[in-house]
Design a protein around this motif. Structure first.
Motif, PDB file in Angstrom:
ATOM      1  N   LEU A 165       0.836  -1.192   0.000  1.00 55.53           N
ATOM      2  CA  LEU A 165       0.000   0.000   0.000  1.00 55.53           C
ATOM      3  C   LEU A 165       0.874   1.246   0.000  1.00 55.53           C
ATOM      4  O   LEU A 165       2.038   1.215   0.442  1.00 55.53           O
ATOM      5  CB  LEU A 165      -0.917  -0.005   1.231  1.00 55.53           C
ATOM      6  CG  LEU A 165      -1.872  -1.207   1.344  1.00 55.53           C
ATOM      7  CD1 LEU A 165      -2.440  -1.311   2.741  1.00 55.53           C
ATOM      8  CD2 LEU A 165      -2.983  -1.098   0.310  1.00 55.53           C
ATOM      9  N   SER A 166       0.314   2.349  -0.469  1.00 63.22           N
ATOM     10  CA  SER A 166       1.080   3.591  -0.550  1.00 63.22           C
ATOM     11  C   SER A 166       1.217   4.266   0.811  1.00 63.22           C
ATOM     12  O   SER A 166       2.160   5.014   1.053  1.00 63.22           O
ATOM     13  CB  SER A 166       0.419   4.547  -1.551  1.00 63.22           C
ATOM     14  OG  SER A 166      -0.945   4.792  -1.172  1.00 63.22           O
ATOM     15  N   SER A 167       0.279   4.016   1.721  1.00 66.13           N
ATOM     16  CA  SER A 167       0.328   4.621   3.060  1.00 66.13           C
ATOM     17  C   SER A 167      -0.614   3.852   3.969  1.00 66.13           C
ATOM     18  O   SER A 167      -1.248   2.880   3.556  1.00 66.13           O
ATOM     19  CB  SER A 167      -0.077   6.099   2.997  1.00 66.13           C
ATOM     20  OG  SER A 167      -1.472   6.219   2.720  1.00 66.13           O
ATOM     21  N   ASP A 168      -0.682   4.306   5.218  1.00 70.06           N
ATOM     22  CA  ASP A 168      -1.609   3.655   6.159  1.00 70.06           C
ATOM     23  C   ASP A 168      -3.014   4.250   6.072  1.00 70.06           C
ATOM     24  O   ASP A 168      -3.887   3.894   6.868  1.00 70.06           O
ATOM     25  CB  ASP A 168      -1.080   3.760   7.588  1.00 70.06           C
ATOM     26  CG  ASP A 168      -0.908   5.205   8.049  1.00 70.06           C
ATOM     27  OD1 ASP A 168      -1.196   6.130   7.272  1.00 70.06           O
ATOM     28  OD2 ASP A 168      -0.478   5.396   9.203  1.00 70.06           O
ATOM     29  N   ARG A 169      -3.242   5.120   5.104  1.00 70.25           N
ATOM     30  CA  ARG A 169      -4.575   5.686   4.892  1.00 70.25           C
ATOM     31  C   ARG A 169      -5.309   4.832   3.861  1.00 70.25           C
ATOM     32  O   ARG A 169      -5.442   5.182   2.699  1.00 70.25           O
ATOM     33  CB  ARG A 169      -4.471   7.147   4.435  1.00 70.25           C
ATOM     34  CG  ARG A 169      -3.860   8.073   5.482  1.00 70.25           C
ATOM     35  CD  ARG A 169      -3.954   9.531   5.044  1.00 70.25           C
ATOM     36  NE  ARG A 169      -3.200   9.764   3.812  1.00 70.25           N
ATOM     37  CZ  ARG A 169      -1.914  10.052   3.777  1.00 70.25           C
ATOM     38  NH1 ARG A 169      -1.213  10.134   4.892  1.00 70.25           N
ATOM     39  NH2 ARG A 169      -1.296  10.257   2.625  1.00 70.25           N
ATOM     40  N   PHE A 170      -5.772   3.692   4.299  1.00 68.64           N
ATOM     41  CA  PHE A 170      -6.513   2.782   3.427  1.00 68.64           C
ATOM     42  C   PHE A 170      -7.801   2.378   4.126  1.00 68.64           C
ATOM     43  O   PHE A 170      -7.975   2.561   5.339  1.00 68.64           O
ATOM     44  CB  PHE A 170      -5.678   1.549   3.078  1.00 68.64           C
ATOM     45  CG  PHE A 170      -5.258   0.723   4.282  1.00 68.64           C
ATOM     46  CD1 PHE A 170      -6.077  -0.280   4.775  1.00 68.64           C
ATOM     47  CD2 PHE A 170      -4.049   0.971   4.923  1.00 68.64           C
ATOM     48  CE1 PHE A 170      -5.714  -1.029   5.874  1.00 68.64           C
ATOM     49  CE2 PHE A 170      -3.676   0.232   6.023  1.00 68.64           C
ATOM     50  CZ  PHE A 170      -4.501  -0.781   6.503  1.00 68.64           C
ATOM     51  N   THR A 171      -8.711   1.843   3.351  1.00 65.28           N
ATOM     52  CA  THR A 171      -9.993   1.393   3.911  1.00 65.28           C
ATOM     53  C   THR A 171     -10.183  -0.091   3.620  1.00 65.28           C
ATOM     54  O   THR A 171      -9.692  -0.614   2.616  1.00 65.28           O
ATOM     55  CB  THR A 171     -11.173   2.177   3.305  1.00 65.28           C
ATOM     56  OG1 THR A 171     -11.181   1.989   1.884  1.00 65.28           O
ATOM     57  CG2 THR A 171     -11.049   3.659   3.645  1.00 65.28           C
ATOM     58  N   VAL A 172     -10.865  -0.754   4.522  1.00 70.12           N
ATOM     59  CA  VAL A 172     -11.162  -2.177   4.376  1.00 70.12           C
ATOM     60  C   VAL A 172     -12.663  -2.362   4.514  1.00 70.12           C
ATOM     61  O   VAL A 172     -13.259  -1.935   5.510  1.00 70.12           O
ATOM     62  CB  VAL A 172     -10.423  -3.018   5.442  1.00 70.12           C
ATOM     63  CG1 VAL A 172     -10.729  -4.499   5.244  1.00 70.12           C
ATOM     64  CG2 VAL A 172      -8.920  -2.778   5.375  1.00 70.12           C
ATOM     65  N   SER A 173     -13.265  -2.965   3.526  1.00 71.15           N
ATOM     66  CA  SER A 173     -14.710  -3.221   3.580  1.00 71.15           C
ATOM     67  C   SER A 173     -14.986  -4.476   4.393  1.00 71.15           C
ATOM     68  O   SER A 173     -14.070  -5.238   4.739  1.00 71.15           O
ATOM     69  CB  SER A 173     -15.275  -3.372   2.172  1.00 71.15           C
ATOM     70  OG  SER A 173     -14.720  -4.514   1.531  1.00 71.15           O
ATOM     71  N   GLU A 174     -16.259  -4.709   4.689  1.00 75.16           N
ATOM     72  CA  GLU A 174     -16.633  -5.860   5.496  1.00 75.16           C
ATOM     73  C   GLU A 174     -16.324  -7.188   4.817  1.00 75.16           C
ATOM     74  O   GLU A 174     -16.146  -8.204   5.488  1.00 75.16           O
ATOM     75  CB  GLU A 174     -18.121  -5.797   5.853  1.00 75.16           C
ATOM     76  CG  GLU A 174     -18.477  -4.668   6.814  1.00 75.16           C
ATOM     77  CD  GLU A 174     -19.929  -4.723   7.227  1.00 75.16           C
ATOM     78  OE1 GLU A 174     -20.696  -5.517   6.617  1.00 75.16           O
ATOM     79  OE2 GLU A 174     -20.315  -3.985   8.160  1.00 75.16           O
ATOM     80  N   ASP A 175     -16.235  -7.163   3.468  1.00 77.89           N
ATOM     81  CA  ASP A 175     -15.940  -8.406   2.746  1.00 77.89           C
ATOM     82  C   ASP A 175     -14.455  -8.555   2.425  1.00 77.89           C
ATOM     83  O   ASP A 175     -14.062  -9.389   1.604  1.00 77.89           O
ATOM     84  CB  ASP A 175     -16.757  -8.497   1.460  1.00 77.89           C
ATOM     85  CG  ASP A 175     -16.455  -7.356   0.488  1.00 77.89           C
ATOM     86  OD1 ASP A 175     -15.706  -6.425   0.876  1.00 77.89           O
ATOM     87  OD2 ASP A 175     -16.974  -7.386  -0.638  1.00 77.89           O
ATOM     88  N   GLY A 176     -13.602  -7.744   3.071  1.00 78.98           N
ATOM     89  CA  GLY A 176     -12.162  -7.927   2.960  1.00 78.98           C
ATOM     90  C   GLY A 176     -11.467  -7.162   1.858  1.00 78.98           C
ATOM     91  O   GLY A 176     -10.252  -7.308   1.682  1.00 78.98           O
ATOM     92  N   MET A 177     -12.167  -6.311   1.107  1.00 74.71           N
ATOM     93  CA  MET A 177     -11.533  -5.537   0.040  1.00 74.71           C
ATOM     94  C   MET A 177     -10.782  -4.345   0.629  1.00 74.71           C
ATOM     95  O   MET A 177     -11.344  -3.561   1.394  1.00 74.71           O
ATOM     96  CB  MET A 177     -12.576  -5.059  -0.962  1.00 74.71           C
ATOM     97  CG  MET A 177     -13.164  -6.173  -1.822  1.00 74.71           C
ATOM     98  SD  MET A 177     -11.923  -7.052  -2.818  1.00 74.71           S
ATOM     99  CE  MET A 177     -11.248  -5.708  -3.792  1.00 74.71           C
ATOM    100  N   ILE A 178      -9.507  -4.219   0.246  1.00 76.14           N
ATOM    101  CA  ILE A 178      -8.660  -3.109   0.707  1.00 76.14           C
ATOM    102  C   ILE A 178      -8.508  -2.115  -0.436  1.00 76.14           C
ATOM    103  O   ILE A 178      -8.172  -2.488  -1.566  1.00 76.14           O
ATOM    104  CB  ILE A 178      -7.271  -3.609   1.138  1.00 76.14           C
ATOM    105  CG1 ILE A 178      -7.395  -4.650   2.258  1.00 76.14           C
ATOM    106  CG2 ILE A 178      -6.400  -2.456   1.600  1.00 76.14           C
ATOM    107  CD1 ILE A 178      -6.069  -5.241   2.676  1.00 76.14           C
TER     108      ILE A 178
END
Length: 279
Positions: A165-178
């Motif tokens: 990932l480019s940074s720690d500013r990422f999101t994770v959905s309930e089904d595991g998609m980052i």
């Protein structure tokens, strides 16, 4: 005499090992995703004691007939048969950190052979290159941007690749998609164990699969439902109050066996030093 000596000693050893397991559980009461170990004690086979005796038959010339007289059964001690982790889900704690993830069990089928539910795990790459499995979602981003466990192992996606990932500013959905800050995407690798008791427990909250317990992709597993929650952590499933009570019980049992052992020791000392002494 000596049989009772060994029986008491085996009880002390079993309670000592049980105390060590309980102490390790208590030490990890605040470790995210830690699964408490449960011990199983089992008695050695009992022995049926008999004595050889003779019975005189009242006939003219007299006749002695040998027979076995039953004395009773004797327990030969106890031992710790096995130690198995409990995969019951721990409480969920909010942290607010984007790198913290909690894996929530929604519907996990019951194994018909064991009567226990299966379990889902994050997938990481072990030092030996083989996959490792964990419930500890306390992740981090290393210097190269890879998502790692707290101990530095690479977290894998559902295709077995590292997640960068480019940074720690990422999101994770309930089904595991980052979804990363720069638009990069990946899906967390989640494995399903139908029989998690067959996994081999290692340090740092990691489990390894054995030949009999190859884990399948949880996304494709039938009737398996779970979800991920970002900014939360699954806490240890150690019940601190019960563990303390069990530790006290194990200590008292150890102490009781110790007193029995001391009594046997004094009896043997008396037999060796006083019985048969010529005045």
């Amino acid at each position: 005499m000596f049989r009772g000596f060994y029986t008491a000693a085996s009880g002390m050893l079993a309670q000592q090992r049980r105390t060590e397991v309980l102490t390790n559980n208590m030490a990890n009461a605040n470790t995210p995703g830690f699964k408490a170990d449960q011990t199983s004690l089992r008695a050695f086979p009992e022995m049926l004691l008999q004595r050889l005796d003779q019975e005189k038959v009242p006939i003219e010339n007299g006749l002695n007939l040998p027979f076995n007289g039953e004395v009773g059964s004797l327990n030969t001690g106890v031992y710790m048969q096995e130690t198995l982790p409990s995969f019951m889900q721990g409480d969920i704690k909010e942290t607010g950190l984007s790198t913290d993830l909690a894996l929530l069990d929604i519907n996990l089928p019951v194994n018909p052979d064991t009567g226990l539910r299966g379990s889902v795990f994050y997938t990481a790459a072990g030092i030996d290159g083989e996959p490792r499995y964990t419930r500890n979602g306390n992740f981090a981003i290393d210097a190269e941007g890879y998502l790692t466990t707290a101990s530095g192992l690479y977290i894998l996606d559902d295709a077995g690749r590292r997640i960068q990932l480019s940074s720690d500013r990422f999101t994770v959905s309930e089904d595991g998609m980052i979804t990363g800050d720069a638009g990069e995407t990946a899906r967390l690798g989640i494995a399903y164990a139908q029989n998690p008791e067959s996994l081999r427990k290692e340090g740092d909250g990691l489990f390894a699969a054995t030949e009999e317990s190859d884990l399948e992709n949880a996304y494709n597993a039938q009737n398996v439902q779970f979800k991920l929650q970002q900014g939360y952590l699954e806490r240890s499933n150690v019940d601190a109050s019960r563990t303390m009570t069990d530790m006290m019980t194990a200590y008292r049992s150890f102490e009781a066996n110790q007193k029995v052992l001391q009594a046997y020791d004094r009896s043997m000392e008396k037999a060796a030093n006083e019985i048969g002494r010529i005045g």
